[in-house]
Motif scaffolding. Structure first.
Motif, PDB file in Angstrom:
ATOM      1  N   VAL A 158      39.072  51.838  31.660  1.00  0.00           N
ATOM      2  CA  VAL A 158      39.137  53.667  31.747  1.00  0.00           C
ATOM      3  C   VAL A 158      37.978  53.986  30.802  1.00  0.00           C
ATOM      4  O   VAL A 158      38.393  53.385  29.495  1.00  0.00           O
ATOM      5  N   VAL A 159      37.204  54.504  31.565  1.00  0.00           N
ATOM      6  CA  VAL A 159      36.403  55.234  30.480  1.00  0.00           C
ATOM      7  C   VAL A 159      36.096  56.349  30.163  1.00  0.00           C
ATOM      8  O   VAL A 159      36.865  57.973  31.381  1.00  0.00           O
ATOM      9  N   THR A 160      36.246  57.156  28.253  1.00  0.00           N
ATOM     10  CA  THR A 160      36.612  58.758  28.643  1.00  0.00           C
ATOM     11  C   THR A 160      35.799  59.258  27.718  1.00  0.00           C
ATOM     12  O   THR A 160      35.673  58.918  26.100  1.00  0.00           O
ATOM     13  N   VAL A 210      36.502  49.730  36.894  1.00  0.00           N
ATOM     14  CA  VAL A 210      35.832  50.143  36.466  1.00  0.00           C
ATOM     15  C   VAL A 210      36.690  51.929  36.538  1.00  0.00           C
ATOM     16  O   VAL A 210      36.360  52.302  37.771  1.00  0.00           O
ATOM     17  N   ALA A 211      37.420  52.600  36.028  1.00  0.00           N
ATOM     18  CA  ALA A 211      37.771  53.839  36.542  1.00  0.00           C
ATOM     19  C   ALA A 211      37.746  54.868  35.040  1.00  0.00           C
ATOM     20  O   ALA A 211      36.752  54.729  34.456  1.00  0.00           O
ATOM     21  N   HIS A 212      37.373  56.039  35.760  1.00  0.00           N
ATOM     22  CA  HIS A 212      37.361  57.164  34.413  1.00  0.00           C
ATOM     23  C   HIS A 212      38.238  58.435  34.324  1.00  0.00           C
ATOM     24  O   HIS A 212      38.612  58.534  35.225  1.00  0.00           O
ATOM     25  N   LEU A 213      37.921  59.109  33.472  1.00  0.00           N
ATOM     26  CA  LEU A 213      39.063  59.787  33.083  1.00  0.00           C
ATOM     27  C   LEU A 213      38.874  60.800  32.082  1.00  0.00           C
ATOM     28  O   LEU A 213      38.498  60.575  31.060  1.00  0.00           O
ATOM     29  N   ALA A 216      34.108  47.530  50.709  1.00  0.00           N
ATOM     30  CA  ALA A 216      33.915  48.625  49.364  1.00  0.00           C
ATOM     31  C   ALA A 216      33.930  48.414  48.309  1.00  0.00           C
ATOM     32  O   ALA A 216      34.562  47.474  47.571  1.00  0.00           O
ATOM     33  N   GLY A 217      33.095  48.865  47.448  1.00  0.00           N
ATOM     34  CA  GLY A 217      32.268  49.013  46.332  1.00  0.00           C
ATOM     35  C   GLY A 217      32.815  50.400  45.606  1.00  0.00           C
ATOM     36  O   GLY A 217      33.487  49.760  44.291  1.00  0.00           O
ATOM     37  N   VAL A 218      33.921  51.230  46.064  1.00  0.00           N
ATOM     38  CA  VAL A 218      34.822  52.155  45.336  1.00  0.00           C
ATOM     39  C   VAL A 218      35.228  52.864  46.133  1.00  0.00           C
ATOM     40  O   VAL A 218      35.708  52.413  47.034  1.00  0.00           O
ATOM     41  N   ALA A 219      36.825  52.804  45.109  1.00  0.00           N
ATOM     42  CA  ALA A 219      38.526  53.703  45.726  1.00  0.00           C
ATOM     43  C   ALA A 219      38.105  55.009  44.837  1.00  0.00           C
ATOM     44  O   ALA A 219      37.897  55.668  43.716  1.00  0.00           O
ATOM     45  N   GLU A 234      39.017  60.687  39.477  1.00  0.00           N
ATOM     46  CA  GLU A 234      39.632  60.176  41.272  1.00  0.00           C
ATOM     47  C   GLU A 234      39.307  58.385  41.343  1.00  0.00           C
ATOM     48  O   GLU A 234      39.837  57.753  41.952  1.00  0.00           O
ATOM     49  N   LEU A 235      37.923  58.608  40.608  1.00  0.00           N
ATOM     50  CA  LEU A 235      37.055  57.483  40.258  1.00  0.00           C
ATOM     51  C   LEU A 235      37.633  56.077  40.240  1.00  0.00           C
ATOM     52  O   LEU A 235      37.846  56.176  38.740  1.00  0.00           O
ATOM     53  N   MET A 236      37.029  54.425  41.088  1.00  0.00           N
ATOM     54  CA  MET A 236      36.815  53.314  41.016  1.00  0.00           C
ATOM     55  C   MET A 236      35.821  53.213  41.582  1.00  0.00           C
ATOM     56  O   MET A 236      35.998  52.821  42.564  1.00  0.00           O
ATOM     57  N   LEU A 237      35.111  52.076  40.174  1.00  0.00           N
ATOM     58  CA  LEU A 237      34.372  50.603  41.120  1.00  0.00           C
ATOM     59  C   LEU A 237      34.457  49.879  40.488  1.00  0.00           C
ATOM     60  O   LEU A 237      35.224  49.245  39.486  1.00  0.00           O
ATOM     61  N   ARG A 238      33.850  48.725  41.436  1.00  0.00           N
ATOM     62  CA  ARG A 238      33.821  47.746  41.562  1.00  0.00           C
ATOM     63  C   ARG A 238      33.232  46.889  40.074  1.00  0.00           C
ATOM     64  O   ARG A 238      32.109  47.941  40.111  1.00  0.00           O
ATOM     65  N   ARG A 239      33.636  47.033  39.013  1.00  0.00           N
ATOM     66  CA  ARG A 239      32.345  46.372  37.794  1.00  0.00           C
ATOM     67  C   ARG A 239      31.464  45.911  37.773  1.00  0.00           C
ATOM     68  O   ARG A 239      29.956  46.625  37.647  1.00  0.00           O
ATOM     69  N   ASP A 240      30.569  45.192  38.684  1.00  0.00           N
ATOM     70  CA  ASP A 240      29.650  44.692  39.294  1.00  0.00           C
ATOM     71  C   ASP A 240      28.735  45.574  39.801  1.00  0.00           C
ATOM     72  O   ASP A 240      27.354  46.092  40.292  1.00  0.00           O
ATOM     73  N   VAL A 241      29.761  46.618  40.894  1.00  0.00           N
ATOM     74  CA  VAL A 241      28.835  47.452  41.613  1.00  0.00           C
ATOM     75  C   VAL A 241      28.594  48.885  40.802  1.00  0.00           C
ATOM     76  O   VAL A 241      27.592  49.312  40.665  1.00  0.00           O
ATOM     77  N   HIS A 242      29.144  49.373  39.620  1.00  0.00           N
ATOM     78  CA  HIS A 242      28.903  50.637  38.086  1.00  0.00           C
ATOM     79  C   HIS A 242      28.088  49.462  37.791  1.00  0.00           C
ATOM     80  O   HIS A 242      27.046  49.973  37.231  1.00  0.00           O
ATOM     81  N   ALA A 243      27.516  48.520  37.485  1.00  0.00           N
ATOM     82  CA  ALA A 243      26.251  48.526  36.400  1.00  0.00           C
ATOM     83  C   ALA A 243      25.160  48.370  36.808  1.00  0.00           C
ATOM     84  O   ALA A 243      24.086  48.361  36.655  1.00  0.00           O
ATOM     85  N   ARG A 244      25.108  47.845  38.497  1.00  0.00           N
ATOM     86  CA  ARG A 244      24.425  48.410  39.128  1.00  0.00           C
ATOM     87  C   ARG A 244      23.835  49.459  39.604  1.00  0.00           C
ATOM     88  O   ARG A 244      23.073  49.692  39.955  1.00  0.00           O
ATOM     89  N   ILE A 245      24.880  49.958  40.245  1.00  0.00           N
ATOM     90  CA  ILE A 245      24.787  51.856  39.732  1.00  0.00           C
ATOM     91  C   ILE A 245      25.076  52.314  39.039  1.00  0.00           C
ATOM     92  O   ILE A 245      26.505  53.119  39.327  1.00  0.00           O
ATOM     93  N   PRO A 246      24.756  52.481  38.002  1.00  0.00           N
ATOM     94  CA  PRO A 246      25.718  53.799  36.906  1.00  0.00           C
ATOM     95  C   PRO A 246      25.751  55.072  37.108  1.00  0.00           C
ATOM     96  O   PRO A 246      24.851  55.483  38.298  1.00  0.00           O
ATOM     97  N   PHE A 247      25.643  56.109  36.142  1.00  0.00           N
ATOM     98  CA  PHE A 247      25.707  57.422  36.741  1.00  0.00           C
ATOM     99  C   PHE A 247      24.508  58.134  36.453  1.00  0.00           C
ATOM    100  O   PHE A 247      23.470  57.565  35.362  1.00  0.00           O
ATOM    101  N   PRO A 248      23.659  58.741  37.004  1.00  0.00           N
ATOM    102  CA  PRO A 248      22.291  59.280  37.448  1.00  0.00           C
ATOM    103  C   PRO A 248      21.406  59.646  35.601  1.00  0.00           C
ATOM    104  O   PRO A 248      22.650  60.667  35.203  1.00  0.00           O
ATOM    105  N   THR A 249      20.732  59.952  35.112  1.00  0.00           N
ATOM    106  CA  THR A 249      20.571  60.618  33.620  1.00  0.00           C
ATOM    107  C   THR A 249      19.588  61.442  33.980  1.00  0.00           C
ATOM    108  O   THR A 249      18.560  62.243  33.080  1.00  0.00           O
TER     109      THR A 249
END
Length: 264
Positions: free
Chosen positions: A8-10, A101-104, A128-131, A199-214
């Motif tokens: 979980v990332v905060t 990986v989830a976010h809070l 699915a790559g994201v829930a 609300e998001l959770m991504l598989r870590r490999d998906v998130h590594a490939r698609i990070p948050f846009p900067t």
């Protein structure tokens, strides 16, 4: 039942410690999973002090606390807040050890079953790559907040009623309800990407490939595009399949960057 590791990332900066501790406690109470909670203090006065980080780590052994100094951001980085938050979230993702990986946000909270329900949703849909879940709105005092015919996240006040009506037709808002039934799909050729970061959770490999846009265009800044909306748009554009739990497992407290003006 296996207990997978979820990261979980905060990010945090100037929140009162009591709010950050509420977020930490909610993650610590998670059921059916193991958690690694990465808390990044963006030149945060409290987390800048090593003694404070050490004290929190003793109280919340599932968490690690990282001080991000101003010089840790790229010299040519945009000061647009969602871009800054994207960089922080991506730094947390880079530290992830979990398969998910989830976010809070630092002012919101999970219910105990939140993370497990997202893991189960992804396990049930291997493609699915994201829930994602749904969220319950609260005022800063914890009182239910019901959007009264206006979308509090729309940046243009004159268009909040129309936005609410459109999202009501798509089932995101229900009159009289404090629950936001977020959705990530294409509707009438347009991206309906209303899923909130919490609300998001991504598989870590998906998130590594698609990070948050900067990088955010001038038009995105005019529209006050947030980092979660930008991420969801990217996920949809890249064809990443998503699944919704249909469960209300996030307590979302109003008054943050994306909706403060609407409730003032």
């Amino acid at each position: 039942m296996s207990r997978p590791l979820v990261t979980v990332v905060t990010p945090t900066k100037g929140r009162p410690e009591v709010l950050v501790e509420r977020a930490l406690s909610s993650v610590a109470r998670s059921e059916g999973v193991r958690v690694q909670h990465v808390v990044l203090g963006d030149d945060c006065p409290f987390l800048r002090e090593e003694a404070n980080r050490r004290e929190l780590a003793e109280r919340f052994p599932h968490a690690e606390f990282v001080h991000v100094a101003p010089e840790d951001h790229p010299a040519d980085a945009s000061d647009y807040l969602p871009a800054r938050l994207s960089r922080l979230r991506n730094a947390g993702i880079a530290r992830a050890r979990g398969a998910y990986v989830a976010h809070l946000d630092d002012d919101n909270a999970y219910t105990p079953g939140h993370l497990r329900s997202l893991v189960d949703a992804l396990d049930a849909e291997p493609g699915a790559g994201v829930a994602y879940s749904w969220r319950r709105l609260r005022t800063a005092d914890g009182v239910p907040f019901v959007p009264d015919g206006e979308d509090p996240w729309h940046p243009i006040p004159a268009r909040r009623a129309d936005s609410y009506d459109s999202l009501r037709r798509h089932g995101v808002f229900v009159p009289g309800s404090d629950v936001v039934r977020d959705a990530m799909r294409v509707v009438d050729g347009k991206l309906l990407s209303r899923v909130d970061t919490n609300e998001l959770m991504l598989r870590r490999d998906v998130h590594a490939r698609i990070p948050f846009p900067t990088e955010y265009s001038l038009w995105q800044r005019v529209l006050e595009t947030t980092e979660d909306m930008a991420l969801c748009q990217t996920l949809l554009e890249q064809g990443v399949a998503s699944v919704c739990t249909g469960k209300v497992t996030v307590d979302y407290y109003m008054g943050g960057f994306s909706n403060a003006a609407a409730i003032a």
